[in-house]
Design a protein around this motif. Structure first.
Motif, mmCIF file in Angstrom:
data_model
loop_
_atom_site.group_PDB
_atom_site.id
_atom_site.type_symbol
_atom_site.label_atom_id
_atom_site.label_comp_id
_atom_site.label_asym_id
_atom_site.label_seq_id
_atom_site.Cartn_x
_atom_site.Cartn_y
_atom_site.Cartn_z
ATOM 1 N N UNK A 126 0.027 33.955 68.432
ATOM 2 C CA UNK A 126 -0.540 34.524 67.209
ATOM 3 C C UNK A 126 -1.000 35.968 67.434
ATOM 4 N N UNK A 127 -0.114 36.836 67.901
ATOM 5 C CA UNK A 127 -0.562 38.178 68.300
ATOM 6 C C UNK A 127 -0.763 39.154 67.154
ATOM 7 N N UNK A 128 -0.184 38.878 65.996
ATOM 8 C CA UNK A 128 -0.329 39.811 64.882
ATOM 9 C C UNK A 128 0.790 40.825 64.813
ATOM 10 N N UNK A 129 0.799 41.798 65.730
ATOM 11 C CA UNK A 129 1.902 42.760 65.705
ATOM 12 C C UNK A 129 2.194 43.337 67.089
ATOM 13 N N UNK A 130 2.160 42.491 68.124
ATOM 14 C CA UNK A 130 2.704 42.891 69.412
ATOM 15 C C UNK A 130 3.436 41.701 70.009
ATOM 16 N N UNK A 131 4.391 41.993 70.882
ATOM 17 C CA UNK A 131 5.230 40.951 71.456
ATOM 18 C C UNK A 131 4.921 40.808 72.946
ATOM 19 N N UNK A 190 4.400 40.949 58.947
ATOM 20 C CA UNK A 190 5.760 41.370 58.584
ATOM 21 C C UNK A 190 5.806 42.798 58.064
ATOM 22 N N UNK A 191 4.696 43.319 57.585
ATOM 23 C CA UNK A 191 4.680 44.710 57.123
ATOM 24 C C UNK A 191 4.661 45.715 58.287
ATOM 25 N N UNK A 192 4.468 45.217 59.507
ATOM 26 C CA UNK A 192 4.454 46.111 60.674
ATOM 27 C C UNK A 192 5.816 46.223 61.346
ATOM 28 N N UNK A 202 4.115 49.211 65.191
ATOM 29 C CA UNK A 202 2.925 50.055 65.224
ATOM 30 C C UNK A 202 2.644 50.525 63.817
ATOM 31 N N UNK A 203 1.559 51.265 63.641
ATOM 32 C CA UNK A 203 1.262 51.800 62.311
ATOM 33 C C UNK A 203 2.313 52.811 61.885
ATOM 34 N N UNK A 204 3.032 53.369 62.856
ATOM 35 C CA UNK A 204 4.102 54.305 62.519
ATOM 36 C C UNK A 204 5.269 53.588 61.835
ATOM 37 N N UNK A 205 5.411 52.291 62.086
ATOM 38 C CA UNK A 205 6.491 51.516 61.476
ATOM 39 C C UNK A 205 6.008 50.695 60.291
#
Length: 308
Positions: A126-131, A190-192, A202-205
């Motif tokens: 459940x990392x949110x937006x890192x792999x 999914x918005x990241x 990242x916030x850039x993506x």
């Protein structure tokens, strides 16, 4: 670092969302086991995976005896009806079982020959937006530099490395952080970016197109750190608390306090937390909810005491 002493009874927290977290973890493991479970194939790290499972089972069966029990060579979970072999037969079984026993993600930092601690084993669903594959084997310093943690070199690096070296098994600690997330993806935002993709999210993506206040979520991590006595590994538990900001803002004082906290970020922290992607929607909403609470007399109530 914002750390506090951890009382042993509070090491692992359970709440009414347990089944939601469990089922999402189980689905992620079924979808791609190797994406979420990793360990370095050496004796010390494998032993740390087993030790993590042993420590969790020992704690859970004593702390939550109505939910977890050891019987017939298995650890049983009365909420899910599951029975896991205990002790685990393999390191990846130990990690996966541990992941399904708790709502936390689990990371083991091992001291390598370079004298630094590296992310050498983990169960992260459940990392949110890192792999996990992106951070596996990274050193503590590299993890923070790659993530762009604000002021790490100037304010945190020396203290954190010293703390990791001196952490003892009898003195666990905890800390909290928070982020603003653009959607309801507990396991992946999914918005990241694309969860299965190769581009670092990242916030850039980030894609904030047509973002609404109902989509924005407050994401807070409660992290505990403790050294495992046998292997010497440092175990991070990462428990995510995740709520829509529209629900959070119904609690007295919260809209004003959250808005004030965000307004106090400097430019570096604001960039790290992606403020420009959501502030034009979130901040007016928080201000309006704070105004309404003041009109209704809700902020005149005395706040309870909090540990942080």
């Amino acid at each position: 670092m914002g750390i506090r002493k951890l009382h042993w009874d509070n090491w692992i927290e359970m709440d009414s969302y347990f089944l939601r977290y469990h089922d999402m973890k189980a689905a992620e493991l079924k979808k791609d086991f190797k994406e979420h479970i990793k360990y370095v194939d050496n004796a010390v790290t494998k032993d740390a995976c087993f030790e993590l499972n042993e420590e969790l089972v020992r704690h859970l069966t004593h702390r939550y005896p109505k939910t977890f029990r050891l019987e017939g060579g298995n650890v049983h979970n009365s909420l899910t009806g599951e029975a896991f072999p205990f002790p685990a037969a393999t390191p990846d079984e130990a990690l996966a079982t541990s992941a399904l026993l708790v709502q936390d993600d689990l990371v083991l930092m091992m001291k390598n020959d370079d004298g630094e601690y590296h992310l050498d084993a983990a169960a992260v669903c459940l990392p949110g937006f890192w792999r996990l594959r992106e951070k596996f084997r990274m050193s503590l310093d590299t993890l923070h530099f790659e993530a762009g943690v604000p002021h790490y070199a100037a304010k945190l690096q020396k203290a954190m490395n010293k703390f990791m070296l001196k952490l003892t098994p009898d003195k666990p600690v905890e800390r909290n952080n928070f982020f603003i997330q653009l959607d309801d993806g507990l396991h992946w935002s999914h918005r990241m970016g694309d969860q299965q993709g190769t581009e670092v999210a990242s916030w850039a993506t980030a894609n904030g197109k047509d973002l609404t206040i109902d989509e924005i979520h407050f994401r807070s991590e409660r992290q505990t750190l403790r050294r495992l006595p046998r292997s010497g590994a440092i175990l991070f538990t990462i428990r995510t608390y995740f709520e829509p900001v529209t629900k959070l803002a119904q609690e007295p004082h919260i809209p004003g306090r959250l808005a004030e906290a965000i307004q106090n970020w400097d430019e570096t922290v604001s960039y790290y937390k992606g403020k420009s992607s959501w502030d034009r929607i979130l901040m007016p909403y928080l201000d309006e909810q704070d105004r309404l609470q003041k009109e209704q007399g809700l902020v005149e109530r005395v706040e309870g005491e909090f540990p942080y």
